[in-house]
Structure formats: structure tokens, C-alpha cells
Design a protein around this motif. Structure first.
Motif, PDB file in Angstrom:
ATOM      1  N   GLY A 193       0.823  -1.219   0.000  1.00 33.08           N
ATOM      2  CA  GLY A 193       0.000   0.000   0.000  1.00 33.08           C
ATOM      3  C   GLY A 193       0.854   1.265   0.000  1.00 33.08           C
ATOM      4  N   THR A 194       0.297   2.318  -0.564  1.00 35.14           N
ATOM      5  CA  THR A 194       1.022   3.596  -0.585  1.00 35.14           C
ATOM      6  C   THR A 194       0.372   4.608   0.353  1.00 35.14           C
ATOM      7  OG1 THR A 194      -0.390   4.399  -2.358  1.00 35.14           O
ATOM      8  CG2 THR A 194       1.647   3.305  -3.017  1.00 35.14           C
ATOM      9  N   GLY A 195      -0.837   4.320   0.815  1.00 35.47           N
ATOM     10  CA  GLY A 195      -1.545   5.279   1.668  1.00 35.47           C
ATOM     11  C   GLY A 195      -2.224   6.368   0.855  1.00 35.47           C
ATOM     12  N   LEU A 196      -2.233   6.207  -0.469  1.00 33.61           N
ATOM     13  CA  LEU A 196      -2.823   7.256  -1.319  1.00 33.61           C
ATOM     14  C   LEU A 196      -4.065   6.781  -2.073  1.00 33.61           C
ATOM     15  CD1 LEU A 196       0.465   8.711  -2.844  1.00 33.61           C
ATOM     16  CD2 LEU A 196      -0.976   9.759  -1.105  1.00 33.61           C
ATOM     17  N   GLY A 197      -4.333   5.457  -2.025  1.00 34.79           N
ATOM     18  CA  GLY A 197      -5.401   4.885  -2.848  1.00 34.79           C
ATOM     19  C   GLY A 197      -6.756   5.535  -2.617  1.00 34.79           C
ATOM     20  N   LEU A 198      -7.159   5.681  -1.349  1.00 36.57           N
ATOM     21  CA  LEU A 198      -8.495   6.235  -1.091  1.00 36.57           C
ATOM     22  C   LEU A 198      -8.537   7.735  -1.352  1.00 36.57           C
ATOM     23  CD1 LEU A 198      -9.710   4.210   2.029  1.00 36.57           C
ATOM     24  CD2 LEU A 198     -10.352   3.942  -0.363  1.00 36.57           C
TER      25      LEU A 198
END
Ligand code: ADP
Length: 435
Positions: free
Chosen positions: A386-391
Motif C-alpha cells: 500500500g502507498t496510503g494514497l489509494g483512497l
């Protein structure tokens, strides 16, 4: 005056003529009577004039004998002055209205720094009430030591940034004092709360990006050093293991950079209407990736309306549709079920929903999920790539399509992430791509 003298002279002449004919006594009596008549007429004229003075806006009374010549120029002058005054009042009111309409606050201070006047914006910014505060020192109204220090300076080269809280609201204000007129002061106030917040967000974002990139880079350079130092001493299996780990870190950095570029393009490209997009096709492409990631550990239940289309940008929508599905796999333990739905809604809109039976989300965390780099479990997010930017990306895409990203979740039971499109975005069945 000349008219009065002529009248007196005529009465005197009449009296003299009658005196020489009928006797001196008669002559004097006629002259006295004439003078008496003149006094009476003058009295009447004066009383009309004094009545007019009370309503001086009207033209002066006509035929007031010798007063005509005096009153006419006075009345003309009065009329001119009245017009000048009206014009000046109108310009003053225009200036006041303009000052009221200023988006910035403005207030004027007397030489002793007492409040003289302020516009509505300044009243809002500083919590002023002009009726109540007029005449009071601004130092007693804005009670902050840094403001007192600023206001007591001899000259002001720049504004003061002040954090103020009143009316249950915290604000950051920029205050700029400047001298004007004779010993007076003008203060301009500006609400910079939003600008300051954006600046914080920008700094946090840069710090976060640096941190996110530094971690895999550190790991990567550690392995490079290990390979350089111990290259010959490593077995093939060890070397392959290290190379796998290095490739994993490189992929993570690639994913991060790719998400950053997506965000930046979402922010910098204008919002275009777009053509008809078959969400079902995008969902099937994303499904293939999700199944590859799941590696047979989850059950997929897929129900897609294959004719339902919305107007939009397919690359943007593909990324939102994919993010929700990939997240469902990443946050659902093995054995869970993931349901993907694309269907019309009763209001004429359309909904893309991804339901999972995964770890769920604490209600307190739900509002923060779409913040950039917000993760509930950093370790789990990173371990699953995960990148923490998806949502953040998905929400941005939804907003650009007038849609809403809706999140329903129960900790320990699972979540439903939905993109809800309004009826205006749904293409009627006979809709043709006009581009
Ligand atoms: P990440 O790359 O970390 O998944 P996202 O922006 O996609 O970043 O998601 C933010 C956080 O929201 C995740 O770190 C995770 O904690 C939580 N989250 C997202 N999707 C789900 C889900 N389906 N179930 C539970 N938590 C989720």
C-alpha cells in the motif's frame, strides 16, 4: 432700497403738492399716512419672509417689495449649496459602501489608537461591535501582547500574523497598520486561516512523501551495500533472496511515484465532461489484478450491469474502481468473500460497490481514511504494497465525477466502499459518444 427711497420721495411730493393746495396740515397728514402705509406693507412682507425662513427649501415668497432683490440671490446660493452637499453625501456613501464590500477588513483609528470606524469584515475578524467599541483603544479590544507590541511601533514595514479565537472559532489573521491623514491610522485585516492550513498541508505532504520514499530507499541501499561487501561470500539462494527483496522495495517506490503522479494529474488537469464509460469493463480488468493478488485465498462474487454507463474519464475511473477492489483483497484475511456490484440506484443514479468480509474499520477512523498517507495499520498497508494514497485518489476521482465515495464498515465484520454516481452522470441507453 432704491424702491423704498422712491416711494418715500413720491409720498413727500404728494404731501407737498396737497399742502400747497389744501394747506400744510393736510400735506403733512398725507405724508404721514403714506409712511404709515409703507411701514404696514413692510411689516406684512417681513412676516411672509419669516414664515418662508422656516421652510427655507421652498422658493422665497413672490412680491415682497424691496426684499425680492435680497432673497433671490440668497435662495440661489442656498440651492447650490444643497446640491453640493447632496453630491458630497452621495460620494461619501458610495465610498462607505465600497469599504463595506471589501473582502478584507478595514478600520480607522484616531491618533490615540481609539476605534473610529470599521467595516463588516473587520468587525467579523476582530469580534468588534462599532456601536459598543467606538472610541475605545484598539489595544483594549484586541488583547494580545504581540499585537500591543506591533501597534506601539513607530512604523510598520509588514503585517502581523495573529492567532485569535472568538465566537467559538479559531482564526489566523494578518493585520497591517499604516498611518494616514493627520496622525490617524488605517488597519487592514485579512483572514488567512485557510492559506495557513494549506501551507501546513503542503509541508506535511512534502515531509510524508520524503519519509515514504526514504524507508524503501534505505532498505534498498542496505542490500546494495551487502551485495557489494559480501558479494562473493553469498550463496546463489541468498543472492536471489536479496534481489527479490530489492525488487520489492523498488516496486513499492514505483507504486508510490505512480500514485503521486496520478494525484498531481487529478489536481492539475481541468475537470472535463468525458465520454460514456462502461464501469463493468473497468471492474473486470481490476478483478483480474485482484484475483492475482488474492492468489485463490478469497471468494469473489461479481454482479455487474454490463450496459450501465456513466459519463466520465475512463483512466481516472479505472484507478478508483481498481483501488477499492485491491484494498478489499488486502484488508480481508484469507477465506473471506469479496462482492463487486455495479448497478443502477432507485434515484436514477448508479453505484459501484465493493463489499468485503475483512478486518473492518473503527468508526472514528472512517472520516480520516481519505487523507493522504493515513493508514490504520501502517505495517499491514506496507506489507501488502500500500502507498496510503489509494483512497485519497478514489475520493478525488469521485468528486471530479460529481459522485460520492461512501464508506460503511463494522470492525471485525467487513466494509462496503461505494462510489455513488448522481442521475445526471448516467448515460441513457441510446446515448452516443459525441466526441
Ligand atoms: P493503503 O495503500 O494504505 O491501502 P488507502 O488510501 O487505499 O491506502 O487506504 C487507507 C487506509 O484505509 C488503509 O491503510 C487501511 O487502513 C484502510 N482501508 C482501506 N480499505 C480498507 C478495507 N477494505 N478494509 C479495511 N480497511 C481498509
Amino acid at each position: 432700497m432704491s424702491k423704498t427711497l422712491v416711494s418715500i420721495a413720491l409720498w413727500a411730493l404728494g404731501g407737498w403738492l396737497l399742502g400747497t393746495w389744501l394747506g400744510a396740515a393736510i400735506g403733512w397728514a398725507v405724508f404721514a399716512l403714506g409712511l404709515l402705509l409703507m411701514v404696514l406693507v413692510s411689516g406684512l412682507q417681513l412676516s411672509r419672509i419669516s414664515r418662508w425662513v422656516r421652510t427655507i427649501d421652498e422658493p422665497p415668497p413672490p412680491s415682497v417689495g424691496p426684499w425680492d432683490e435680497v432673497l433671490a440671490p440668497i435662495y440661489r446660493k442656498l440651492k447650490q449649496n444643497r446640491l453640493d452637499l447632496q453630491e458630497r453625501t452621495r460620494s461619501f456613501q458610495r465610498a462607505l459602501l465600497a469599504a463595506e464590500a471589501l473582502p478584507d477588513g478595514a478600520l480607522t483609528l484616531a491618533p490615540d489608537k481609539s476605534l473610529q470606524w470599521c467595516n463588516q469584515a473587520a468587525a467579523d475578524h476582530l469580534g468588534l461591535d462599532l456601536e459598543r467599541d467606538r472610541g475605545y483603544s484598539i489595544l483594549n479590544i484586541v488583547r494580545a501582547p504581540e499585537f500591543a507590541h506591533y501597534a506601539n511601533q513607530e512604523r510598520w514595514d509588514g503585517p502581523l500574523t495573529l492567532h485569535l479565537g472568538h465566537g467559538g472559532r479559531d482564526r489566523t489573521l494578518s493585520l497591517h497598520l499604516a498611518p494616514y491623514g493627520v496622525g490617524q491610522f488605517l488597519m487592514v485585516t485579512r483572514d488567512i486561516t485557510q492559506i495557513e492550513r494549506l501551507e501546513h498541508t503542503r509541508k506535511d505532504f512534502v515531509a510524508n512523501v520524503s519519509h515514504e520514499l526514504r524507508t524503501p530507499l534505505t532498505v534498498l541501499s542496505g542490500f546494495v551495500e551487502t551485495l557489494q561487501d559480501m558479494g562473493d561470500a553469498l550463496t546463489d539462494a541468498q543472492r536471489d533472496h536479496y534481489l527479490d527483496l530489492m525488487a520489492q522495495q523498488a516496486r513499492h517506490m514505483q507504486a508510490l511515484v505512480s500514485d503521486l503522479l496520478t494525484l498531481s494529474s487529478l489536481e492539475s488537469t481541468p475537470n472535463q465532461e468525458g465520454g460514456p464509460v462502461l464501469i463493468a469493463a473497468l471492474a473486470l480488468t481490476a478483478l483480474a489484478q485482484a484475483q492475482a493478488l488474492s492468489n485463490g485465498q478469497h471468494t469473489f462474487d461479481v454482479r455487474l450491469d454490463e450496459t450501465l454507463r456513466v459519463r466520465g474519464q475512463d483512466t481516472e475511473l479505472a484507478s478508483a474502481v481498481g483501488n477499492l477492489l485491491i484494498n478489499a483483497v488486502r484488508y480481508t484475511p484469507a477465506g473471506g468473500t469479496i462482492t463487486v456490484l455495479w448497478e443502477p440506484t432507485p434515484d436514477g443514479g448508479a453505484a459501484y460497490r465493493v463489499r468485503d468480509t475483512g478486518i473492518g474499520i473503527d468508526p472514528a477512523d472512517v472520516p480520516r481514511l481519505t487523507e493522504r498517507f493515513f493508514r490504520i495499520d501502517r505495517g499491514r498497508s506496507r506489507a501488502t504494497g500500500g502507498t496510503g494514497l489509494g483512497l485519497a485518489i478514489s475520493k478525488h476521482v469521485a468528486l471530479r465525477h460529481n459522485a460520492v465515495l461512501d464508506i460503511q464498515s463494522t470492525p471485525g465484520k467487513g466494509s462496503v466502499f461505494s462510489i455513488l454516481f448522481p442521475p445526471a452522470r448516467v448515460c441513457p441507453p441510446d446515448y452516443k459518444n459525441k466526441r
